[in-house]
Design an enzyme around this catalytic site. Sequence first.
Site, PDB file in Angstrom:
ATOM      1  CG  ASP A 689      22.740 -42.848 102.181  1.00 25.95           C
ATOM      2  OD1 ASP A 689      21.822 -42.164 102.663  1.00 25.95           O
ATOM      3  OD2 ASP A 689      22.575 -44.016 101.778  1.00 25.95           O
ATOM      4  N   GLY A 783      15.047 -53.062 103.227  1.00 30.80           N
ATOM      5  CA  GLY A 783      14.530 -53.040 104.593  1.00 30.80           C
ATOM      6  C   GLY A 783      15.623 -52.914 105.625  1.00 30.80           C
ATOM      7  CB  SER A 785      18.049 -48.773 103.839  1.00 32.09           C
ATOM      8  OG  SER A 785      18.233 -49.324 102.560  1.00 32.09           O
ATOM      9  N   GLY A 786      19.959 -48.071 106.412  1.00 32.45           N
ATOM     10  CA  GLY A 786      20.105 -47.264 107.615  1.00 32.45           C
ATOM     11  C   GLY A 786      20.560 -48.040 108.824  1.00 32.45           C
TER      12      GLY A 786
END
Length: 835
Positions: A689, A783, A785-786
């Site tokens: 991911d 929110g 994520s990443g």
Amino acid sequence: MGTEHEENEPTKGDDPSQQDAVSIADVSVEVATVDHTLQKLRRMYRKTRRKPKGLQRLWVRLLNIPHLAVIIAAVVFVVVVIMWSLLWVFIFRRESNSGVYFAGMFRVANVEFIPEYRQAESLEFVSMANKIQHVVSNVYKMSSVARLYKQAVISDLSNNNKGGVLVHFWMVFVVPRLKSTAVCEECVGAIFKDSVHTSMKNRSSVGYLLGLPVDIDSILINAVQRSDYSSNGAGSQCVDKLYANLPGTSVPLNVFSSWGVTCHVKLTAVPGSLIRLTVSSFLIEPSDCVNDALTVYDALLPMRGRILHRLCEPVSTSFSLVSTSNVMLLSFRMTNGNKVFRGHFEAIAEEICLSQIETQLKPDISGQIYSPFYPSLSPPQCACTWKFKTPGRNLGVALHFQNYVLKPKNLKACDQGWWRINEIIFCGNYVGHQTTFRISDHSPEVEFRCSSRNSAQPFQASYSSYNISQPCPESHFLCSTGLCVEKSRRCDGLDDCQDESDEVFCSRPTKNCGGKSPLHPLFVCNGESDCNNGRDEINCTQETTCSAIRYQCNSGSCILKKNAKCDGVYDCRDRSDEADCVCGHPSVVKKVVSPKGQERIVGGDNSVEGEWPWQVSLHFSGNLYCGASVLSSDWLISAAHCFSKQRLSDPRFWSAHLGMLTQGSAKHVAEIQRIVVHEYYNAYTFDYDIALLQLKKPWPPSLNPLVQPVCLPPTSHTVTQSHRCWVTGWGYRSEDDKVLPSVLQKAEVSIMSQTECKKSYGPVSPRMLCAGVSSGERDACRGDSGGPLTCQAPGGGRWFLIGIVSWGAGCGRPNLPGVYTRVNKFTSWIYSHIS
């Protein structure tokens, strides 16, 4: 009425009765005099008034009440006509001219193909095309969408490996927007198939479409853009047709452009053959296929359901791909600039992949098996069968894959290869490491089928015999990946099994600081003094054999020191460990007052300006969607799942907000040029991911220190208990929260061991790590994520990007920590793209 004399000379000195009579007469005279005067004045006016002329006369007449009513009615009528005309031109006419376009194909059975069908100008083509076009039109003219149907256009007639004639056609509907659902892709396809299905008999796939024999299994109809129709139509000036009439003969393909073109090349080969396209080089500007692209179709029209492969980046190393039939379409889109494509295509025979294989008695590698058409990319439809036989019944077959793994099939479809081994079904998946699959049968039959929607990466596997009762030698440990590793390497801190099955459920090793035996690798040169005598931190710069837990210098030599990168000390002889270290060193600019009610990410606090200069807020269509981190002046890093859906993968909808503390106060907003998602990303398990984002323009250096890259950890980087780790982002502050915070939030978390992580979630990937607190009070949420999980080296050192917010069970739940992508597993992959 009296005369003038009676008015001007009344009688004087009369009696009272006479006076009364005179008074009455006076009144009468007065009234009569006024009336008379008015009439006189009117007559005088009539004599002196001039008659109106021209427009004045017309205006006077129009002011007449009957005329005024007519005028008002006429004006209202004109206004209504004008308004209706405007509505027709700008609304109703536009609605009626909303064209909906489809590309389709089907096989006409029991019809002999003749070479003249390849020439659209030939009488034979025109005759057959008119016949088929008439049939298709009648089908839709007798359907529920008859009023919306406009026309069908036969584009190509080609020979087919199954016999008959393969028809490629366009369909156009004129649809008001209010009725657009009536001509959906599924609806149009269903009308066509139903017309054939009603005439099918005896379990045959061939039915009759108004007397035309059609194979129902060959019908495919896709919605397309108007530009696809116009650029591929008969009037297009950039459509070329090439034919390979001899198997094995190479036909060159060279496309050049300096001003920007959209061109299409249709390839056809002799019946019974397939097409192999070889791409030697492709010089374009990478933009995720937004600007420059090559799309290869397994058809002669640009149909979404027949995409074989897409090229969005420059190609310098030659590769090839294979069609499923004897047709192929190359669709080029090139913008201004010197863009070049070089390659060739050839007709090849359909591969009969069936092998009888005998393995050797020794467990040494006996030979190799390959995916069909190896080393070309595998087509969506292909099959291969291998029948093995070992020298003895106590011996099975071991398949050793380089980048592939087989797992039992579950309820989900096999997207990267379908396998049947002794009647048991398995699914294949591409991974970044070696695996071994063992078959405990002395004569197994292994069947493989391609199952990807597009062309898939090829695979190869070596095979050997193995002892069914003892798969690994006595001195080795059997990994879950099927690999055999030495028992002495178990629990040494190094993932020898590639799935950490040799490193989980290990007891804490003893330090053995005073003994003569070597220290456990976990304690050696990790930056902490684990032994009072300092034995564990001496000779850390001496060169040693290379492994994933030892730092490798640019020269290729390795040293014992794990966290040598950017620690302020030159450890490598070539000093490469201190190169590119303008990163991970924030300088807080100013404090901010925390707005009331906004003090939590999940158990976090408000950040201050300049505290996390690598933090990026990614906005999709203007709204916060994910987080990211700054890697360099033009590269960001984030999570792959942020871009997993088709629309989310379009960089044009994304913008990166850099140097921002409060939403809406970014110091720099950058457009995204392209998104690089890891090729092995698994949307079901969130494995691999990770994604990279390239900015259209680098952020200006003048933004320092508010914008700064975070340091990338080398593969040997180790996080100890002395490291401080924080997760940051603008995500929700609780699982049930409905309002996003405006100020960047931060929460301090602890890195958990993989053993603890697996206890919470089961079989997590070695490319994942868990971080949080046991109570669950500090965590990332939706929110975030990443976004980054960064850890600071002891003593106020630099900050390294240890993890990327990936997934988890809810937000802030006890004993369910957040799961992050382990960045140091991808250091080489990252540098291969951003260097």
